[in-house]
Design an enzyme around this catalytic site. Structure first.
Site: not given
Length: 420
Positions: A24-25, A118, A123, A307, A399
């Site tokens: 995903k990232n 999230c 951030r 994560d 997600r």
């Protein structure tokens, strides 16, 4: 409203084979990078997750056309029709900020809502903004939007105050079409950043130093189309490694890259799990009946990934002894602790440290997922808790995990998504 229902079993042993999806990232910045050219970009091994749907909706508003066949995305933005990424879309996913650099570089202006995503702590995007300003962009913050303009971005030297994955990615894309030479220092080292560099180079960008602290980008006048494969998702792989170790199971993970998981593998092995690299892209994990406690401290890659913190914390509730989990990346990433405590976990928080006392027997309850990785830890907890666990807030799970219920079912879990 959707929930996940799990019929747990303290003696569950997950067994079988699971294919790891694309990262995903890695796919999100790759999709944003397609804005840098009028040509087609084909991305293979994309995960079919909610975040991909969200950023593609943003891209469609900007003028992109795309189609997906199986796990391959073909996307093209012949002309940028809009330079605004609206709050309604950006608030759902922080990674939408990644369109800022490409829009500025190719189109000369961008209006992007301040991002959401999230709820895992502050951030700030100051590093993105200040760096683009150093390249000549004029940027203001008005009514919750970043308004940026630049007739031509100019190469410069940027020394990131702290490591930032999104900041590194945004500036890499912006610098690819900037005039002259850009030197990025204190860059993020994550594999997802390297994967983006590989895509940009295939498109015609001139990049040196990918995967190191210092990356040099010599801007070019235009970029072209290409085909690129997204790397496997190391966080999904890590989650399934924990699942195997947690349940004394025997799981083989295919289509993964073990070299991206060194710190996770090391911690699991020290905890007693057996992990074997079967082939270049295949790992096998076998659990143990006696899990040893471990202290971990999250840190930027190649350190222990933030994560994986929630999943590992759950794992340590089943260790014979006390573990200390220190979170250094985000300031509010312990929201899963209250929910794990509802299931019977014994965890105390002192600032950025969580003291986990094991071994505790978990029992099913109705709980709430508050962010993506917290969701994964709660699913794993439900698997080994006695009785039934109902998880609310499962939109977070969608997600970043592709077909996780189906994958766990195939390994022997009793899990289903239900409507209530």
């Amino acid at each position: 409203m959707e929930k996940i229902r799990i019929r747990g079993n303290p003696n569950l042993q997950l067994k079988g084979e699971v294919r790891i999806s694309g990262a995903k990232n890695a796919v999100l910045p790759a999709i944003a990078a397609s804005l840098l050219t009028a040509d087609k970009i084909k991305l293979k091994n994309i995960p079919l997750v909610k975040d991909v749907t969200t950023i593609l909706t943003v891209m469609r508003e900007l003028g992109s056309k795309y189609f997906i066949r199986k796990n391959t995305l073909t996307i093209q933005t012949k002309r940028i029709l809009s330079h605004e990424a609206s709050y309604e879309l950006v608030r759902a996913m922080r990674a939408s900020i990644l369109v800022l650099g490409p829009l500025l570089a190719r189109h000369g202006k961008a209006v992007v809502a301040l991002p959401g995503g999230c709820a895992i702590g502050s951030r700030p995007i100051d590093l993105h903004i200040h760096s683009l300003e150093k390249m000549g962009a004029s940027i203001t913050l008005e009514h919750g939007y970043i308004k940026a303009q630049a007739d031509q971005l100019i190469g410069t030297e940027i020394d990131f105050e702290k490591k930032t994955v999104g900041g590194t990615e945004n500036l890499l894309m912006a610098a690819s079409l900037a005039k002259g030479r850009t030197v990025l220092k204190n860059c993020a080292l994550e594999p997802e950043v390297v994967n983006l560099c590989e895509l940009l180079e295939k498109m015609g960008a001139k990049i040196e130093g990918a995967g190191t602290d210092t990356i040099v980008v010599n801007g070019v006048k235009e970029l072209g189309g290409t085909t690129h494969t997204i790397i496997p998702d190391r966080i999904e792989a890590g989650t399934f490694l924990v699942a195997g170790a947690l349940t004394k199971g025997d799981i083989t993970l295919t289509h993964t890259m073990p070299q991206h998981l060194d710190t996770v593998i090391e911690k699991l092995q020290t905890s007693g799990a057996s992990i074997e690299r079967v082939k270049n892209n295949t790992i096998r994990v076998k659990g143990t009946s006696e899990i040893r406690p471990q202290d971990i401290t999250t840190s930027p890659y190649p350190g222990f990934p933030t994560d994986m913190q929630a999943q590992f914390m759950l794992f340590m509730t089943q260790a014979s002894g006390t573990s200390i989990i220190t979170e250094t990346i985000f300031d509010r990433r312990f929201s899963h602790i209250n929910e794990l405590s509802r299931l019977g976990a014994n965890i105390e928080v002192y600032g950025d440290k969580a003291i986990v006392k094991g071994k505790t027997l978990l029992s099913g309850a109705e709980i709430l997922a508050t962010d993506l990785r917290a969701s994964a830890s709660l699913v794993l907890a439900g698997l080994i808790a006695s009785g039934e666990t109902l998880i609310n807030g499962v939109e977070h799970l969608a997600r970043g995990y592709e077909r996780i219920e189906e994958k766990l079912k195939n390994l022997g879990a009793h899990i289903e998504r239900i409507e209530t």
